[in-house]
Design a protein around this motif. Structure first.
Motif, short mmCIF file in Angstrom:
data_model
loop_
_atom_site.label_atom_id
_atom_site.label_comp_id
_atom_site.label_asym_id
_atom_site.label_seq_id
_atom_site.Cartn_x
_atom_site.Cartn_y
_atom_site.Cartn_z
N VAL A 184 13.47 11.76 16.90
CA VAL A 184 14.35 11.00 15.98
C VAL A 184 15.06 12.06 15.50
O VAL A 184 14.51 12.89 14.81
N ASP A 212 16.15 1.81 6.26
CA ASP A 212 16.81 1.43 7.43
C ASP A 212 16.38 2.46 8.58
O ASP A 212 16.31 1.91 9.71
N VAL A 213 16.16 3.79 8.09
CA VAL A 213 15.73 4.52 9.30
C VAL A 213 14.29 4.39 9.69
O VAL A 213 13.97 4.10 10.90
N ALA A 215 12.72 1.37 9.74
CA ALA A 215 12.60 0.35 10.58
C ALA A 215 13.35 0.33 11.79
O ALA A 215 12.67 0.03 12.94
N GLU A 216 14.33 1.32 11.93
CA GLU A 216 14.76 1.64 13.49
C GLU A 216 13.79 2.59 14.17
O GLU A 216 13.50 2.43 15.34
N ASP A 219 11.10 0.13 15.51
CA ASP A 219 11.72 -0.61 16.61
C ASP A 219 11.61 0.20 17.93
O ASP A 219 11.34 -0.12 18.87
N ALA A 220 11.98 1.38 17.69
CA ALA A 220 11.83 2.19 18.86
C ALA A 220 10.57 2.53 19.46
O ALA A 220 10.62 2.62 20.69
N ARG A 225 11.72 3.69 23.44
CA ARG A 225 12.85 4.62 23.45
C ARG A 225 12.30 6.11 23.51
O ARG A 225 11.17 6.28 22.92
N LEU A 228 15.93 8.50 19.54
CA LEU A 228 16.65 7.98 18.49
C LEU A 228 17.70 9.01 17.71
O LEU A 228 17.31 9.62 16.93
N LEU A 230 20.93 8.80 14.82
CA LEU A 230 21.64 7.94 13.68
C LEU A 230 22.44 8.86 12.72
O LEU A 230 21.89 10.03 12.48
#
Length: 277
Positions: A184, A212-213, A215-216, A219-220, A225, A228, A230
Motif C-alpha cells: 500500500v 477512506d484509505v 476502506a480501500e 477492499d484490496a 490486489r 494499492l 493512493l
C-alpha cells in the motif's frame, strides 16, 4: 491480481493497531466480520481499540508488542496463533534533515519501518503457506516510490518496504504457496503523524483521510490486489525518472513534492479515541 482473502470469518492482525490507519483498519475489519488482533507498543492504545471493537459485539484482542524485538515478536506470535491476514502497519517518521536527525532516531526508523517487517512476517508466514492461503499487507508510502526532502531515513525505509513486498511476492509465487501480498503506497494521510505537511496541488495530490484509505485497503485485501497506490497520480512519479535529471527535478519542484515537509509538526501516533462516525 492474486487470490483475495475474505475478511468475514478471517483473523486479521494489524501492527500499530492502536492509532491512526491501524486503528481504522482494525475497526473496519471487525465490521466486515473479522476477528481482529491488535499489536501495539502502547498497551493502553491497543486495549482501547480492542474495547471499541468489543463494544459493538465483534471479536478482538490486544497485545503490547515492540515489533523491533525479535524475541518479543516470536512470543506474541505464539500467543496470537494463526492469522489469515497480516497487516504490517507500524511505522515512525522523524521529518528531519539527515544532518539534523539523531543517530537513535534514524536507527529507530529503520528498525520499525524495515526490520520489523522481517520479524513479524517470518512469525506468521510459515503457517499461512502451510494452510495454502492468506494475505501479507505492507503499508509503505508514496515516499517509497519517489524520494522526498527531509525524509531521507523515512523514504529509504519505505523504498525498502516496497522492495520487501515485491520480492516476497515473487518468492511466494515461485513456491506456489497460495499466499498473496499487497503493498500500500498512500500519499500523506491525515492521522496526526504528518501534521503540518502541505500540498501544492490538493486536487491532484490531496491529504488523504484515514477512514477512506482503510476502506480501500480492506477492499484490496478481499479483491486480491497486488498494489494499492493512493491517489492514482502517485503511480506517475517513479515514471518521471526516465526523464533527464534536470527535467525530473523541475517537475518535482512544480508539484511541490520537496516542500511538503517545510512546516512539519507531526509525530508518530494519531487521534486515537476520536469518534469514528
Amino acid at each position: 491480481m492474486g487470490k483475495g482473502t475474505r475478511l468475514s470469518g478471517a483473523t486479521l492482525l494489524v501492527t500499530g493497531g492502536g492509532s491512526g490507519l491501524g486503528r481504522r483498519l482494525a475497526l473496519g475489519a471487525a465490521r466486515r466480520g473479522s476477528r481482529v488482533v491488535i499489536w501495539d507498543v502502547d498497551a493502553a492504545a491497543g486495549e482501547a481499540v480492542r474495547d471499541e471493537i468489543r463494544a459493538v459485539g465483534a471479536q478482538a484482542e490486544a497485545h503490547a508488542v515492540d515489533v523491533t524485538d525479535r524475541e518479543a515478536v516470536k512470543g506474541a506470535a505464539v500467543g496470537t496463533g494463526p492469522v489469515d491476514v497480516l497487516v504490517n502497519n507500524a511505522g515512525v517518521v522523524s521529518g528531519q534533515r539527515l544532518l539534523d536527525a539523531t543517530e537513535e532516531a534514524i536507527q529507530r526508523t529503520m528498525d520499525v519501518n524495515v526490520m520489523a517487517l522481517y520479524w513479524v512476517t517470518r512469525a506468521f508466514l510459515g503457517g499461512m503457506a502451510q494452510r495454502g492461503h492468506g494475505t501479507v499487507v505492507t503499508v509503505a508510502s508514496a515516499a517509497g516510490m519517489v524520494g522526498v526532502a527531509r525524509q531521507t531515513d523515512y523514504s529509504a525505509s519505505k523504498f525498502a518496504a516496497f522492495g520487501f513486498t515485491e520480492s516476497l511476492r515473487a518468492e511466494l509465487r515461485a513456491d506456489h504457496t497460495g499466499v498473496n501480498t499487497l503493498v500500500v503506497c498512500p500519499y500523506y494521510i491525515n492521522t496526526g503523524m504528518f501534521d503540518g505537511v502541505q500540498t501544492r496541488w490538493p486536487r491532484l495530490l490531496p491529504i488523504l483521510e484515514e477512514e477512506d484509505v482503510a476502506a480501500e485497503v480492506l477492499d484490496a485485501i478481499e479483491a486480491g490486489r497486488r498494489k494499492l497506490v493512493l491517489p492514482p497520480l502517485v503511480n506517475l512519479l517513479p515514471v518521471l525518472r526516465i526523464l533527464p535529471v534536470g527535467v525530473f527535478d523541475r517537475l518535482m519542484d512544480v508539484l511541490g513534492v520537496n516542500r511538503t515537509m517545510d512546516h512539519f509538526t507531526g509525530r508518530s501516533g494519531s487521534r486515537a479515541g476520536e469518534p469514528i462516525g
